[in-house]
Scaffold this active site. Structure first.
Site, PDB file in Angstrom:
ATOM      1  N   ARG A  91      -5.351 -25.530 -34.202  1.00  0.00           N
ATOM      2  CA  ARG A  91      -4.070 -24.963 -34.645  1.00  0.00           C
ATOM      3  C   ARG A  91      -3.816 -23.587 -34.032  1.00  0.00           C
ATOM      4  O   ARG A  91      -2.692 -23.103 -34.043  1.00  0.00           O
ATOM      5  CB  ARG A  91      -4.035 -24.889 -36.175  1.00  0.00           C
ATOM      6  CG  ARG A  91      -3.921 -26.255 -36.841  1.00  0.00           C
ATOM      7  CD  ARG A  91      -3.844 -26.133 -38.343  1.00  0.00           C
ATOM      8  NE  ARG A  91      -3.670 -27.420 -39.000  1.00  0.00           N
ATOM      9  CZ  ARG A  91      -4.663 -28.230 -39.358  1.00  0.00           C
ATOM     10  NH1 ARG A  91      -5.902 -27.858 -39.120  1.00  0.00           N
ATOM     11  NH2 ARG A  91      -4.433 -29.376 -39.939  1.00  0.00           N
ATOM     12  N   ASN A 123       1.919 -22.274 -37.959  1.00  0.00           N
ATOM     13  CA  ASN A 123       0.488 -22.258 -37.625  1.00  0.00           C
ATOM     14  C   ASN A 123       0.128 -21.163 -36.618  1.00  0.00           C
ATOM     15  O   ASN A 123       0.963 -20.793 -35.797  1.00  0.00           O
ATOM     16  CB  ASN A 123       0.081 -23.618 -37.050  1.00  0.00           C
ATOM     17  CG  ASN A 123      -0.313 -24.599 -38.139  1.00  0.00           C
ATOM     18  OD1 ASN A 123      -0.887 -24.218 -39.152  1.00  0.00           O
ATOM     19  ND2 ASN A 123       0.001 -25.864 -37.940  1.00  0.00           N
ATOM     20  N   ARG A 154      -4.132 -34.307 -48.737  1.00  0.00           N
ATOM     21  CA  ARG A 154      -4.782 -35.296 -47.864  1.00  0.00           C
ATOM     22  C   ARG A 154      -6.102 -35.771 -48.465  1.00  0.00           C
ATOM     23  O   ARG A 154      -6.459 -36.952 -48.356  1.00  0.00           O
ATOM     24  CB  ARG A 154      -4.996 -34.697 -46.472  1.00  0.00           C
ATOM     25  CG  ARG A 154      -3.697 -34.565 -45.688  1.00  0.00           C
ATOM     26  CD  ARG A 154      -3.868 -33.776 -44.403  1.00  0.00           C
ATOM     27  NE  ARG A 154      -2.623 -33.831 -43.619  1.00  0.00           N
ATOM     28  CZ  ARG A 154      -2.263 -32.922 -42.712  1.00  0.00           C
ATOM     29  NH1 ARG A 154      -3.052 -31.885 -42.476  1.00  0.00           N
ATOM     30  NH2 ARG A 154      -1.136 -33.049 -42.059  1.00  0.00           N
ATOM     31  N   HIS A 178      -6.492 -23.166 -43.392  1.00  0.00           N
ATOM     32  CA  HIS A 178      -5.779 -24.401 -43.065  1.00  0.00           C
ATOM     33  C   HIS A 178      -6.085 -24.663 -41.595  1.00  0.00           C
ATOM     34  O   HIS A 178      -5.328 -24.299 -40.700  1.00  0.00           O
ATOM     35  CB  HIS A 178      -4.274 -24.251 -43.290  1.00  0.00           C
ATOM     36  CG  HIS A 178      -3.487 -25.462 -42.829  1.00  0.00           C
ATOM     37  ND1 HIS A 178      -3.725 -26.721 -43.316  1.00  0.00           N
ATOM     38  CD2 HIS A 178      -2.502 -25.585 -41.915  1.00  0.00           C
ATOM     39  CE1 HIS A 178      -2.897 -27.573 -42.722  1.00  0.00           C
ATOM     40  NE2 HIS A 178      -2.148 -26.907 -41.866  1.00  0.00           N
TER      41      HIS A 178
END
Length: 312
Positions: A91, A123, A154, A178
């Site tokens: 990311r 991101n 998720r 993240h």
């Protein structure tokens, strides 16, 4: 009092966020910001075409930064998704682009006197959330990243599928960055009224489920070259939690004093942003993983500040 939300960046995620806000009637005024004038105008007209068949009306404004002065929430969805198409599934590939764009947007927010809540999706979200706070000077509890609200979803999907349940029947958190250093804190996960470790004793593979949660986004990305619905839904849930002062406990990216950095850890969210921070009873292994994640974010944030100074 009218609710006003802005979406900055009308790519796949930003447009999905905007559509969800309009279709759900979650805001009265919606400001859409994007440097691609034709694209953002087209989206605005398309949304207005939808309104005759919707239950709610939303007033739409395009590329008006002055309109952000009294916005309740600004959602940062800017990015360059093509940079994400890399073999490392990293990311941080977007950071050289996003840090420049974030600096421009944050500076404009400061200039118009914005004093609402920033919700960052952009991101790498933990570093970007840190940058928004640093540049705007807003209180730390008023700048929030969606963080592992998506990764936790998720994880719930992966666990629920394995147990043939609705994902809302699974409680628990993914924590940290993240990104690749995030992890499922299994000590927090409960299902069927029991800690998941008890169910795992009967044959549930927690290592495989952790991997499935971490890699879920990459499966989506490889299939369509972007992700949209999962992250947009997480963002809209966070926006609605703020607007309605719901005081909901969510695993979002928030500034943790003990780590000196933004990372995902459960906090109570309401109209004043982060209203209260939770304290989990994590295992020694989970605390170590969280420290590794915090150190990584901190290093990347320091590097991005240095790069931003050189770009001035």
């Amino acid at each position: 009092m009218a609710r006003k939300v802005a979406v900055v960046g009308m790519g796949n995620v930003g447009a999905t966020v905007a559509h969800y806000l309009i279709a759900g009637g979650f805001t009265d005024d919606l400001v859409l910001i994007d440097p691609r004038e034709e694209k953002v105008v087209a989206d605005a007209v398309d949304f207005e075409d939808a309104m005759a068949n919707l239950e709610y009306h939303t007033n739409i404004f395009v590329n008006d930064y002055e309109a952000l002065a009294d916005a309740d929430v600004v959602v940062s969805a800017l990015g360059n998704i093509k940079l994400q198409d890399n073999p490392d599934d990293d990311r941080f590939a977007e950071l050289p682009y996003t840090r420049v764009q974030v600096k421009r947007v944050a500076t404009k927010l400061k200039e118009v006197g914005f004093n609402g809540i920033i919700v960052a999706i952009t991101n790498p979200v933990d570093v970007i959330t840190s940058l928004y706070q640093e540049i705007t000077g807003l209180p730390k509890n008023h700048v929030i990243g969606t963080g592992t609200l998506l990764d936790s979803a998720r994880m719930k999907r992966a666990v629920a599928k394995k147990l043939n349940l609705d994902p809302r029947s699974v409680a628990g958190y993914n924590l940290g960055e993240h990104g690749n250093s995030q992890f499922t804190a299994w000590s927090t996960v409960r299902v069927l009224g029991k800690p998941i470790e008890q169910i795992a004793e009967k044959g549930l593979d927690l290592v495989a489920l952790d991997k499935a949660a971490r890699e879920g986004g990459f499966i989506v990305f490889r299939g369509k070259k972007y992700t949209s619905y999962g992250v947009a839904t997480a963002a809209v849930r966070l926006v609605n939690t703020i607007l309605s002062n719901a005081l909901t406990e969510l695993p979002v990216s928030n500034y943790r004093e003990e780590y000196g950095v933004y990372l995902s850890y459960p906090a109570v969210v309401g109209r004043d942003g982060i209203v209260e921070q939770c304290q989990l009873d994590l295992t020694a292994e989970e605390l170590q993983k969280l420290q590794v994640s915090a150190d990584f974010i901190k290093q990347k944030f320091a590097e991005s500040l240095e790069a931003a100074d050189q770009e001035d």
